[in-house]
Design a protein around this motif. Structure first.
Motif, PDB file in Angstrom:
ATOM      1  N   PHE A  26       0.823  -1.205   0.000  1.00  0.00           N
ATOM      2  CA  PHE A  26       0.000   0.000   0.000  1.00  0.00           C
ATOM      3  C   PHE A  26       0.860   1.258   0.000  1.00  0.00           C
ATOM      4  O   PHE A  26       0.353   2.349  -0.299  1.00  0.00           O
ATOM      5  N   GLU A  27       2.131   1.109   0.317  1.00  0.00           N
ATOM      6  CA  GLU A  27       3.015   2.273   0.265  1.00  0.00           C
ATOM      7  C   GLU A  27       3.247   2.752  -1.163  1.00  0.00           C
ATOM      8  O   GLU A  27       3.823   3.831  -1.380  1.00  0.00           O
ATOM      9  N   ASN A  28       2.833   1.955  -2.148  1.00  0.00           N
ATOM     10  CA  ASN A  28       2.969   2.393  -3.536  1.00  0.00           C
ATOM     11  C   ASN A  28       2.147   3.652  -3.820  1.00  0.00           C
ATOM     12  O   ASN A  28       2.522   4.459  -4.683  1.00  0.00           O
ATOM     13  N   TYR A  29       1.054   3.836  -3.093  1.00  0.00           N
ATOM     14  CA  TYR A  29       0.185   4.979  -3.359  1.00  0.00           C
ATOM     15  C   TYR A  29       0.829   6.301  -2.962  1.00  0.00           C
ATOM     16  O   TYR A  29       0.906   7.219  -3.797  1.00  0.00           O
ATOM     17  N   LEU A  81       3.775   1.824  -9.684  1.00  0.00           N
ATOM     18  CA  LEU A  81       3.608   3.185  -9.171  1.00  0.00           C
ATOM     19  C   LEU A  81       2.697   4.010 -10.079  1.00  0.00           C
ATOM     20  O   LEU A  81       1.919   4.845  -9.601  1.00  0.00           O
ATOM     21  N   LEU A  82       2.788   3.762 -11.391  1.00  0.00           N
ATOM     22  CA  LEU A  82       1.911   4.478 -12.318  1.00  0.00           C
ATOM     23  C   LEU A  82       0.458   4.106 -12.093  1.00  0.00           C
ATOM     24  O   LEU A  82      -0.424   4.976 -12.096  1.00  0.00           O
ATOM     25  N   MET A  83       0.173   2.823 -11.866  1.00  0.00           N
ATOM     26  CA  MET A  83      -1.199   2.406 -11.603  1.00  0.00           C
ATOM     27  C   MET A  83      -1.689   2.949 -10.260  1.00  0.00           C
ATOM     28  O   MET A  83      -2.852   3.331 -10.122  1.00  0.00           O
ATOM     29  N   ALA A  84      -0.806   2.993  -9.264  1.00  0.00           N
ATOM     30  CA  ALA A  84      -1.189   3.538  -7.963  1.00  0.00           C
ATOM     31  C   ALA A  84      -1.525   5.026  -8.076  1.00  0.00           C
ATOM     32  O   ALA A  84      -2.536   5.498  -7.526  1.00  0.00           O
ATOM     33  N   ALA A  85      -0.688   5.788  -8.787  1.00  0.00           N
ATOM     34  CA  ALA A  85      -0.958   7.214  -8.965  1.00  0.00           C
ATOM     35  C   ALA A  85      -2.230   7.437  -9.779  1.00  0.00           C
ATOM     36  O   ALA A  85      -3.018   8.338  -9.481  1.00  0.00           O
ATOM     37  N   SER A  86      -2.461   6.603 -10.788  1.00  0.00           N
ATOM     38  CA  SER A  86      -3.665   6.741 -11.605  1.00  0.00           C
ATOM     39  C   SER A  86      -4.920   6.478 -10.784  1.00  0.00           C
ATOM     40  O   SER A  86      -5.915   7.210 -10.883  1.00  0.00           O
ATOM     41  N   LEU A  87      -4.885   5.429  -9.958  1.00  0.00           N
ATOM     42  CA  LEU A  87      -6.047   5.124  -9.116  1.00  0.00           C
ATOM     43  C   LEU A  87      -6.301   6.225  -8.097  1.00  0.00           C
ATOM     44  O   LEU A  87      -7.459   6.565  -7.813  1.00  0.00           O
ATOM     45  N   ALA A  88      -5.237   6.781  -7.534  1.00  0.00           N
ATOM     46  CA  ALA A  88      -5.408   7.850  -6.548  1.00  0.00           C
ATOM     47  C   ALA A  88      -6.037   9.087  -7.174  1.00  0.00           C
ATOM     48  O   ALA A  88      -6.886   9.745  -6.555  1.00  0.00           O
TER      49      ALA A  88
END
Length: 303
Positions: free
Chosen positions: A74-77, A269-276
Motif C-alpha cells: 500500500f506504500e505504492n500509493y 507506481l503508475l497504476m497507484a498514482a492513476s487510481l489515486a
C-alpha cells in the motif's frame, strides 16, 4: 378495494412475477457483465499493490495467479503521488490545485450557462427560437478535433495561451448536449407554476434561479457528474494550451510521470498514482448516484 377486485389485482401481480430460475439467470448475467466491466479497474488495483518485479511478471504472463500480490504494498500509493510531483508532495499539489480550480469553474459554468440557455429556449418566446435550437443541436455532429486549430489561433490572438482561461471561459457559454437535456426537462414543468411565480413578482432571472434550478436537480446531477469526470480527466486541452510545468494538470502530470520514470518499468507506481487521481470521480458518482439515475429518465416520460 372490494374483495373480488383485490383478488384480481393479486393474481395479476402474481402472473407478472418471474420464476426463480429466470431470476437466477438474470442475476448471473448481471454479475458476469459487472465483472467484465470492472476487470480493467481490478487489474489496475492488483498491479498497483505489486512491487516492480511482481508487476512486470504479472503483465508478462497470462496466469491469473500472478496478478495476486504476495504482500500488498500500500506504500505504492504515497510513493506514486510523490513521484507524480517530481519527488515531493509540494510538486504534486501544483497539478492537483490546477485540476481542482479548472474542474470546479468548468462544472459551475456549464451548469449555470446551460440551464439558463435551456430555460430561454423552453419558455421565452422569440422569433427564430426553434431555428436556433436546431442549429445548436447540429453542432453536436461537429467533432471537437476539428475546432482545435481555430480555437488555438483565437486564444493565442487574445493572449490566453499559457493561462487557464481557454479551459474555463468556454464553459460559461453553455454546452449543446446539456442545454438539450435541460430544455427537455424544463418544457415538462407546468406553465401554472411559472404563472404563480410571476404573480409573486419574479422576473425571468428569478424564475430561472428560484423555480427552474431547484426542479432540475436530476438533470443538474447528470451535468455535474459528466462535466466533472470529463474535465478532471481531460488531457488534450491542458496539453494544447498549458506549456509551463507549474500550470499542468493531473492528466498531463501522469503522462510526464510515464515519460520520466518509464511507465513500463514503474508500472506499479503508475497504476497507484492513476487510481489515486481517479478517487474524486468515483466518490462524486457514488454521492450523486440517486439523482444521477433519476436524471437518466428525465424527458423520457411526459407528464
Amino acid at each position: 378495494m372490494s374483495a373480488p377486485a383485490a383478488e384480481v389485482t393479486r393474481r395479476a401481480v402474481a402472473g407478472r412475477r418471474s420464476s426463480p430460475a429466470s431470476v437466477l439467470v438474470l442475476y448471473a448475467l448481471l454479475a458476469a457483465g459487472t465483472l467484465l466491466m470492472a476487470a480493467p479497474l481490478l487489474w489496475m488495483v492488483l498491479i498497483s499493490l505489486h512491487d516492480e518485479a511482481g508487476a512486470m511478471r504479472a503483465t508478462a504472463t497470462s496466469e491469473l495467479s500472478a496478478l495476486i500480490p504476495e504482500r500488498p504494498r500500500f506504500e505504492n500509493y504515497p510513493d506514486g503521488l510523490r513521484r507524480l510531483g517530481m519527488g515531493s508532495w509540494t510538486g504534486f499539489l501544483d497539478p492537483l490545485a490546477n485540476t481542482v480550480v479548472v474542474t470546479a469553474l468548468v462544472t459551475a459554468g456549464t451548469v449555470l450557462s446551460s440551464s439558463l440557455v435551456a430555460f430561454a429556449m423552453a419558455r421565452v418566446r422569440f422569433r427564430g427560437r426553434e431555428g436556433l435550437f436546431l442549429l445548436m443541436l447540429a453542432t453536436l455532429m461537429l467533432p471537437a478535433q476539428v475546432t482545435i486549430i481555430p480555437l488555438f489561433l483565437l486564444f493565442r490572438w487574445l493572449g490566453w495561451v499559457d493561462t487557464l482561461l481557454p479551459l474555463v471561459v468556454p464553459a460559461f457559454f453553455g454546452s449543446a448536449f446539456f442545454i438539450f437535456l435541460y430544455r427537455q426537462f424544463i418544457v415538462q414543468i407546468p406553465e401554472a407554476l411559472f404563472e404563480a411565480a410571476r404573480l409573486d413578482g419574479l422576473g425571468w432571472i428569478g424564475l430561472w434561479w428560484k423555480v427552474v434550478l431547484p426542479l432540475c436537480r436530476p438533470v443538474t446531477a447528470i451535468c455535474i457528474v459528466f462535466t466533472f469526470i470529463y474535465t478532471w480527466n481531460d488531457f488534450l486541452g491542458p496539453l494544447v494550451y498549458l506549456h509551463r510545468p507549474e500550470e499542468m494538470t493531473l492528466s498531463v502530470a501522469l503522462n510526464s510521470f510515464r515519460n520520466q520514470y518509464g511507465g513500463v518499468n514503474r508500472l506499479n507506481l503508475l497504476m497507484a498514482a492513476s487510481l489515486a487521481t481517479m478517487l474524486p470521480c468515483i466518490l462524486l458518482f457514488i454521492a450523486a448516484q440517486r439523482q444521477f439515475i433519476k436524471g437518466l429518465g428525465a424527458g423520457a416520460v411526459k407528464g
